[in-house]
Design a protein around this motif. Sequence first.
Motif, PDB file in Angstrom:
ATOM      1  N   SER A   1      -0.487  -3.492  12.832  1.00  0.00           N
ATOM      2  CA  SER A   1       0.007  -2.352  12.044  1.00  0.00           C
ATOM      3  C   SER A   1      -1.101  -1.331  11.827  1.00  0.00           C
ATOM      4  CB  SER A   1       0.540  -2.844  10.690  1.00  0.00           C
ATOM      5  OG  SER A   1       1.655  -3.685  10.864  1.00  0.00           O
ATOM      6  N   TRP A   2      -2.321  -1.825  11.572  1.00  0.00           N
ATOM      7  CA  TRP A   2      -3.425  -0.896  11.355  1.00  0.00           C
ATOM      8  C   TRP A   2      -3.758  -0.119  12.624  1.00  0.00           C
ATOM      9  CZ3 TRP A   2      -5.743   1.586   7.672  1.00  0.00           C
ATOM     10  CH2 TRP A   2      -6.927   2.260   7.950  1.00  0.00           C
ATOM     11  N   LYS A   3      -3.738  -0.788  13.777  1.00  0.00           N
ATOM     12  CA  LYS A   3      -4.038  -0.109  15.030  1.00  0.00           C
ATOM     13  C   LYS A   3      -3.000   0.962  15.337  1.00  0.00           C
ATOM     14  CE  LYS A   3      -6.488  -4.075  16.980  1.00  0.00           C
ATOM     15  NZ  LYS A   3      -6.414  -5.194  17.948  1.00  0.00           N
ATOM     16  N   THR A   4      -1.760   0.726  14.935  1.00  0.00           N
ATOM     17  CA  THR A   4      -0.721   1.736  15.116  1.00  0.00           C
ATOM     18  C   THR A   4      -0.965   2.936  14.218  1.00  0.00           C
ATOM     19  OG1 THR A   4       0.918   0.062  15.716  1.00  0.00           O
ATOM     20  CG2 THR A   4       1.766   2.189  14.973  1.00  0.00           C
ATOM     21  N   TYR A   5      -1.429   2.660  12.998  1.00  0.00           N
ATOM     22  CA  TYR A   5      -1.652   3.738  12.022  1.00  0.00           C
ATOM     23  C   TYR A   5      -2.934   4.510  12.303  1.00  0.00           C
ATOM     24  CZ  TYR A   5      -3.378   5.983   7.806  1.00  0.00           C
ATOM     25  OH  TYR A   5      -3.902   6.886   6.931  1.00  0.00           O
TER      26      TYR A   5
ATOM     27  N   ILE B   1      -4.829  -2.940   5.080  1.00  0.00           N
ATOM     28  CA  ILE B   1      -3.390  -2.763   4.954  1.00  0.00           C
ATOM     29  C   ILE B   1      -3.108  -1.270   5.076  1.00  0.00           C
ATOM     30  CG2 ILE B   1      -1.360  -3.129   3.493  1.00  0.00           C
ATOM     31  CD1 ILE B   1      -3.053  -5.234   1.952  1.00  0.00           C
ATOM     32  N   PRO B   2      -2.357  -0.831   6.086  1.00  0.00           N
ATOM     33  CA  PRO B   2      -2.148   0.606   6.261  1.00  0.00           C
ATOM     34  C   PRO B   2      -1.153   1.144   5.242  1.00  0.00           C
ATOM     35  CG  PRO B   2      -0.885  -0.606   7.881  1.00  0.00           C
ATOM     36  CD  PRO B   2      -1.697  -1.631   7.131  1.00  0.00           C
ATOM     37  N   PRO B   3      -1.120   2.475   5.054  1.00  0.00           N
ATOM     38  CA  PRO B   3      -0.113   3.062   4.181  1.00  0.00           C
ATOM     39  C   PRO B   3       1.294   2.621   4.608  1.00  0.00           C
ATOM     40  CG  PRO B   3      -1.762   4.698   4.726  1.00  0.00           C
ATOM     41  CD  PRO B   3      -2.063   3.494   5.563  1.00  0.00           C
ATOM     42  N   GLY B   4       2.069   2.180   3.634  1.00  0.00           N
ATOM     43  CA  GLY B   4       3.409   1.678   3.911  1.00  0.00           C
ATOM     44  C   GLY B   4       3.458   0.209   4.254  1.00  0.00           C
ATOM     45  N   GLY B   5       2.291  -0.413   4.456  1.00  0.00           N
ATOM     46  CA  GLY B   5       2.253  -1.828   4.818  1.00  0.00           C
ATOM     47  C   GLY B   5       2.061  -2.724   3.620  1.00  0.00           C
ATOM     48  N   SER B   6       2.126  -4.022   3.851  1.00  0.00           N
ATOM     49  CA  SER B   6       1.925  -4.991   2.777  1.00  0.00           C
ATOM     50  C   SER B   6       1.327  -6.269   3.348  1.00  0.00           C
ATOM     51  CB  SER B   6       3.248  -5.300   2.058  1.00  0.00           C
ATOM     52  OG  SER B   6       4.157  -5.930   2.933  1.00  0.00           O
ATOM     53  N   LYS B   7       0.734  -7.047   2.467  1.00  0.00           N
ATOM     54  CA  LYS B   7       0.192  -8.350   2.838  1.00  0.00           C
ATOM     55  C   LYS B   7       0.334  -9.293   1.659  1.00  0.00           C
ATOM     56  CE  LYS B   7      -3.969 -10.947   4.066  1.00  0.00           C
ATOM     57  NZ  LYS B   7      -5.377 -10.938   4.529  1.00  0.00           N
TER      58      LYS B   7
ATOM     59  N   ASN C   1       0.841  -1.196   0.000  1.00  0.00           N
ATOM     60  CA  ASN C   1       0.000   0.000   0.000  1.00  0.00           C
ATOM     61  C   ASN C   1       0.878   1.249   0.000  1.00  0.00           C
ATOM     62  OD1 ASN C   1      -1.889   1.989   0.315  1.00  0.00           O
ATOM     63  ND2 ASN C   1      -2.591   1.329   2.343  1.00  0.00           N
ATOM     64  N   LYS C   2       0.953   1.936  -1.129  1.00  0.00           N
ATOM     65  CA  LYS C   2       1.695   3.189  -1.236  1.00  0.00           C
ATOM     66  C   LYS C   2       0.755   4.403  -1.272  1.00  0.00           C
ATOM     67  CE  LYS C   2       5.969   1.651  -1.428  1.00  0.00           C
ATOM     68  NZ  LYS C   2       6.807   1.869  -2.620  1.00  0.00           N
ATOM     69  N   LEU C   3      -0.521   4.196  -0.911  1.00  0.00           N
ATOM     70  CA  LEU C   3      -1.432   5.322  -0.797  1.00  0.00           C
ATOM     71  C   LEU C   3      -1.004   6.195   0.385  1.00  0.00           C
ATOM     72  CD1 LEU C   3      -4.818   3.429  -1.292  1.00  0.00           C
ATOM     73  CD2 LEU C   3      -3.546   4.718  -3.020  1.00  0.00           C
ATOM     74  N   GLU C   4      -1.264   7.474   0.288  1.00  0.00           N
ATOM     75  CA  GLU C   4      -0.770   8.377   1.323  1.00  0.00           C
ATOM     76  C   GLU C   4      -1.594   8.313   2.599  1.00  0.00           C
ATOM     77  OE1 GLU C   4       0.695  13.039   1.800  1.00  0.00           O
ATOM     78  OE2 GLU C   4      -0.383  12.388  -0.004  1.00  0.00           O
ATOM     79  N   PHE C   5      -2.921   8.214   2.464  1.00  0.00           N
ATOM     80  CA  PHE C   5      -3.772   8.319   3.643  1.00  0.00           C
ATOM     81  C   PHE C   5      -4.798   7.201   3.776  1.00  0.00           C
ATOM     82  CE2 PHE C   5      -2.817  12.837   2.485  1.00  0.00           C
ATOM     83  CZ  PHE C   5      -1.977  13.095   3.557  1.00  0.00           C
ATOM     84  N   ASN C   6      -4.850   6.255   2.863  1.00  0.00           N
ATOM     85  CA  ASN C   6      -5.934   5.267   2.856  1.00  0.00           C
ATOM     86  C   ASN C   6      -5.424   3.857   3.074  1.00  0.00           C
ATOM     87  OD1 ASN C   6      -8.648   6.622   1.716  1.00  0.00           O
ATOM     88  ND2 ASN C   6      -6.869   7.617   0.805  1.00  0.00           N
TER      89      ASN C   6
ATOM     90  N   PRO D   1      -4.740   5.922  14.665  1.00  0.00           N
ATOM     91  CA  PRO D   1      -4.869   7.218  15.362  1.00  0.00           C
ATOM     92  C   PRO D   1      -4.369   8.405  14.550  1.00  0.00           C
ATOM     93  CG  PRO D   1      -3.993   5.540  16.832  1.00  0.00           C
ATOM     94  CD  PRO D   1      -3.974   4.952  15.461  1.00  0.00           C
ATOM     95  N   THR D   2      -3.534   8.146  13.551  1.00  0.00           N
ATOM     96  CA  THR D   2      -3.017   9.244  12.719  1.00  0.00           C
ATOM     97  C   THR D   2      -3.798   9.405  11.425  1.00  0.00           C
ATOM     98  OG1 THR D   2      -1.434   7.845  11.495  1.00  0.00           O
ATOM     99  CG2 THR D   2      -0.721   8.726  13.623  1.00  0.00           C
ATOM    100  N   ASP D   3      -4.802   8.546  11.201  1.00  0.00           N
ATOM    101  CA  ASP D   3      -5.585   8.598   9.960  1.00  0.00           C
ATOM    102  C   ASP D   3      -6.402   9.882   9.927  1.00  0.00           C
ATOM    103  OD1 ASP D   3      -7.037   8.123   7.696  1.00  0.00           O
ATOM    104  OD2 ASP D   3      -7.905   6.223   8.357  1.00  0.00           O
ATOM    105  N   ARG D   4      -6.173  10.713   8.934  1.00  0.00           N
ATOM    106  CA  ARG D   4      -6.853  12.004   8.875  1.00  0.00           C
ATOM    107  C   ARG D   4      -8.293  11.890   8.366  1.00  0.00           C
ATOM    108  NH1 ARG D   4      -3.904  15.817   4.607  1.00  0.00           N
ATOM    109  NH2 ARG D   4      -2.161  15.349   5.998  1.00  0.00           N
ATOM    110  N   TYR D   5      -8.673  10.702   7.830  1.00  0.00           N
ATOM    111  CA  TYR D   5     -10.023  10.541   7.294  1.00  0.00           C
ATOM    112  C   TYR D   5     -10.819   9.584   8.175  1.00  0.00           C
ATOM    113  CZ  TYR D   5      -8.085  12.800   3.177  1.00  0.00           C
ATOM    114  OH  TYR D   5      -7.482  13.692   2.329  1.00  0.00           O
ATOM    115  N   ALA D   6     -11.828  10.099   8.848  1.00  0.00           N
ATOM    116  CA  ALA D   6     -12.674   9.263   9.682  1.00  0.00           C
ATOM    117  C   ALA D   6     -13.570   8.384   8.823  1.00  0.00           C
ATOM    118  CB  ALA D   6     -13.529  10.141  10.590  1.00  0.00           C
ATOM    119  N   LYS D   7     -13.965   7.225   9.386  1.00  0.00           N
ATOM    120  CA  LYS D   7     -14.892   6.334   8.691  1.00  0.00           C
ATOM    121  C   LYS D   7     -16.283   6.951   8.763  1.00  0.00           C
ATOM    122  CE  LYS D   7     -16.055   2.296  10.542  1.00  0.00           C
ATOM    123  NZ  LYS D   7     -17.528   2.273  10.626  1.00  0.00           N
TER     124      LYS D   7
END
Length: 593
Positions: free
Chosen positions: A574-578, A141-147, A108-113, A580-586
């Motif tokens: 990894s997602w739980k770490t990311y 998969i958080p930004p910067g992560g992979s699966k 995932n190389k998306l910036e915020f998703n 709190p910094t996610d700028r887009y709420a669900k």
Amino acid sequence: MHFHKLLGGLVPLVSLATCAPTDATAAVSHNQCAHARWTRGFDVHTDWEERWPITGKTHIYNFEITEVDEFVGPDGVAKHNAMLINGGYPGPEIKVNWGDRIDVTVTNKLEFNGTSIHWHGFHQVNSNTMDGVSGVTECPIPPGGSKKYSFIATQYGTSWYHSHISSQYTNGIVGTIQVDGPSSYPYDTDLGTFPISDWYYDTADHIVTRMMDPTNPFRPGVPGSPPPSDNLLFNGKNINPLGPGGEYAKVKLAAGKRHRLRLINTSADNTFSISIVGHTMTVISADFVPVVPYPTDQIYIAVGQRYDVIIEANQPAGAYWMNATFAASGLCGTSCNPHPAAIVTYEGTDENALPTNPGTPPVDTYCSDDLPLQPVIDRSAPATTFTGTPKDTLSVSLEVRDDISKVFWEVNGKPVDVLWEKPTLQYVVEGNLTFPDNANIIELPEDNEWSFWVIQNVSPIPHPMHLHGHDFLILGRSDALPDPANATSPILFNPATDAALLKYERPLRRDTTMLPGFGWLVIAFRSNANPGAWNFHCHIPWHMSQGLSVKFLERPDKIASVMDLDYIRPNCESWKTYAPTDRYAKLDSGLRV
């Protein structure tokens, strides 16, 4: 011989009875009866729900998902915030043989998703953790992560993959899958996958936000109404309908030959009938299910559906339109391109020649996919176990809640809502089967091999309903209404009269079918053979975003013993770490396709 009536005559087709099961020692060419054979002990008569070859071969793919602002799309028009796989649209084609393993590492190389990838139509037998549904089988998969997704192609035919978080795939995260195997009809050339998709210049999130707001619909006075697509793309191409730019997709035929074309509707909202001027298409597969060859001059394709067809090049050499025609009601999608089309051309024809015959518009199907197809493999549901009572009914409705100014699609009175940070399988890991009410979890009975459901639509909008992890038998449905938007009341399923009309013996089965507007649909599927949490939902991402989904929990006592549930842990951490910094709420159900 099988005979089917078509265009006023009888067309003989090769009988499958003459191509009985064989012990061919290797994959063979597609001629005469060889089309029905595959490898030793496996052919078109083999039930892939019971067994499949294990080839020992693994195909490795690497997907990098990126975001490109003002991406100049296939029709020459810039799209805002396109999300692409390996920099292109559509994404890379996956092509394997029946029984091969597919390994795809998604970065995932998306910036915020966040993101995830779902492998549409694959049963994922004992591999529910690979189904790719954020909030159900995994955390995003958080930004910067992979699966790495790894699974065996236990079925063969044609399918596709797409993001299964938010409405991302509408932004471009989509691609096709070809699994080679036996065929119910001979052909000379396989032309490969041919996706047909709506295309939007606006971002999917902006579209969904407007649709969720009942005061700001795309169609004035109709809450939750979708926009017309800006274009319809054939195999990733089309001209710009409003000006210069782009090019027509072309399908090339060799005179006198039979060609297999794998049609896939990878749209978000648009459904349509496909026809080829002057040519007949012989359907040999619906979704992943081989069918007795059926010739037709038009095919209605709902979102998520696939049809493998044979096109015989038996017309004078030249160029012919392949037309996509929308239902007249406009309830199954509309487009700013009034006449979306591709070109079917014969070898030796001028490459720049445009067809001259526009063809005759096909018969309006009223958003119905009721082709009379017959599966090659017999499967029947036991009529004695179906009651048709309210406990078997899932009611689909539309509600506008003024208190929070949002539009919701509900199933049995609840729009689904999921927790990205705690997917359904995490509850199973913890041994906790007490789910939030709006998770819309239905635990299937363990002592019943068959699960029957009446899907009752009390709204005028038709829906393409898709089931993960299974095919379902289509036992029956109400007739499609020409204009359900002007109907005064829904057609309700009446077990006293309608149950006797259902087809329990050898009905069509597939993984996606249409629920009529203001009507009903009855399906059945085996419910004790594939442990996991399986999504059942409308495949229009806007409607999923607004809550139209349930989750079937199958054999939760067996899930941990047939798959490694620890596999979901690293990505969730990894997602739980990311998060709190996610700028887009669900802002919606979180489960959009």
